[in-house]
Scaffold this motif. Structure first.
Motif, PDB file in Angstrom:
ATOM      1  N   ASN A  11      57.105 105.637 -13.606  1.00  0.00           N
ATOM      2  CA  ASN A  11      56.440 106.460 -14.590  1.00  0.00           C
ATOM      3  C   ASN A  11      57.118 107.548 -14.862  1.00  0.00           C
ATOM      4  O   ASN A  11      58.243 107.796 -14.425  1.00  0.00           O
ATOM      5  N   ASP A  67      48.020 106.969 -18.030  1.00  0.00           N
ATOM      6  CA  ASP A  67      46.497 106.947 -18.063  1.00  0.00           C
ATOM      7  C   ASP A  67      45.774 108.127 -18.333  1.00  0.00           C
ATOM      8  O   ASP A  67      45.988 109.399 -17.809  1.00  0.00           O
ATOM      9  N   LYS A  70      43.962 110.514 -16.075  1.00  0.00           N
ATOM     10  CA  LYS A  70      44.912 111.360 -15.176  1.00  0.00           C
ATOM     11  C   LYS A  70      45.159 112.587 -15.771  1.00  0.00           C
ATOM     12  O   LYS A  70      45.283 113.577 -15.179  1.00  0.00           O
TER      13      LYS A  70
END
Length: 264
Positions: A11, A67, A70
């Motif tokens: 990520n 996300d 998040k």
């Protein structure tokens, strides 16, 4: 010539304590090729590319998208280990793609850059709740810039970028870093930046074992009259230079109504 690779990463988000919740580094390496860059040594220590700094670039491609939950309304920094607007970004548009993917989460964005290319994304900046662009200067002397940070934007282009950002309603700031003793004219930089910003940050030139001798050699070649001063500061650990400069910076910032954060 810059050797470019495209690499898969887990990520792009990393937690940070650098004044934000997360940092995103779209690249490994930086074609700006700044001789003093601390990221060069760290990249090698972490098992990254071994070629000379400034000659390689990895474009990161995350395995999973962001996300939104998040990072919803979080603070995100671009970047800490590369310049998100390095010259290759004009072609790759990795940073622009990242900004687009962040839009649903509406985070606050802080960008640190040496590049006037940052103005390209003003249209996207306007779609976030808050964006601040911090433009970094080490000197107003473009001849020195071409030697020490050869592929960064010139001071003139940086000031033009700051003016365009301010005109567009984007938050702006200037970072005077690293300050090269006897070369970085902080008073002149404050005066030149004052029409474009309300705050400035200042930090020293911190030499490390891996770059100390090479930086001192470059300064000795470009400005031999400063050899004695650099020996006093970086070999004999003279402290009063920075203490005096700190006071001068604060006085000049008060004069031009600019908030100063001095990190030495």
């Amino acid at each position: 010539m810059v050797n470019v690779r495209h690499v898969k990463v887990k990520n792009l988000l990393s937690p940070t304590k650098l004044g934000a919740d997360f940092v995103i580094n779209p690249y490994i390496g930086c074609p700006h090729g700044c001789h003093y860059c601390y990221a060069a040594g760290i990249t090698r220590e972490r098992g990254g590319r071994a070629e000379p700094w400034g000659t390689f670039l990895d474009v990161k491609h995350p395995a999973v998208p962001f996300d939104p939950a998040k990072i919803f309304h979080k603070e995100i920094l671009l970047s800490s280990m590369t310049d998100a607007y390095n010259p290759y970004e004009e072609r790759a548009q990795a940073t622009r793609a990242i900004l687009r993917s962040l839009l649903p989460a509406q985070p606050d964005i802080t960008i640190i850059t040496k590049s006037a290319l940052v103005t390209r994304d003003i249209d996207l900046f306007k779609e976030f709740p808050h964006v601040k662009v911090i433009v970094s200067f080490s000197s107003l002397d473009d001849g020195f810039r071409r030697k020490m940070e050869p592929h960064a934007s010139s001071p003139q282009k940086k000031f033009a970028a700051l003016a365009a950002l301010k005109e567009a309603g984007i938050g702006t700031s200037v970072m005077a870093a690293p300050i090269f003793p006897g070369i970085t004219d902080c008073a002149a930089l404050i005066e030149a930046a004052a029409p474009h910003v309300s705050e400035m940050n200042f930090d020293t030139l911190n030499l490390r074992n891996q770059n100390r001798e090479s930086i001192l050699a470059i300064v000795n070649t470009l400005r031999p009259e400063l050899t004695g001063l650099y020996n006093e500061i970086y070999r004999q650990w003279r402290k009063d230079y920075w203490q005096t400069l700190r006071g001068e910076i604060k006085d000049n910032c008060r004069r031009f109504a600019v908030r100063a954060s001095v990190f030495f």
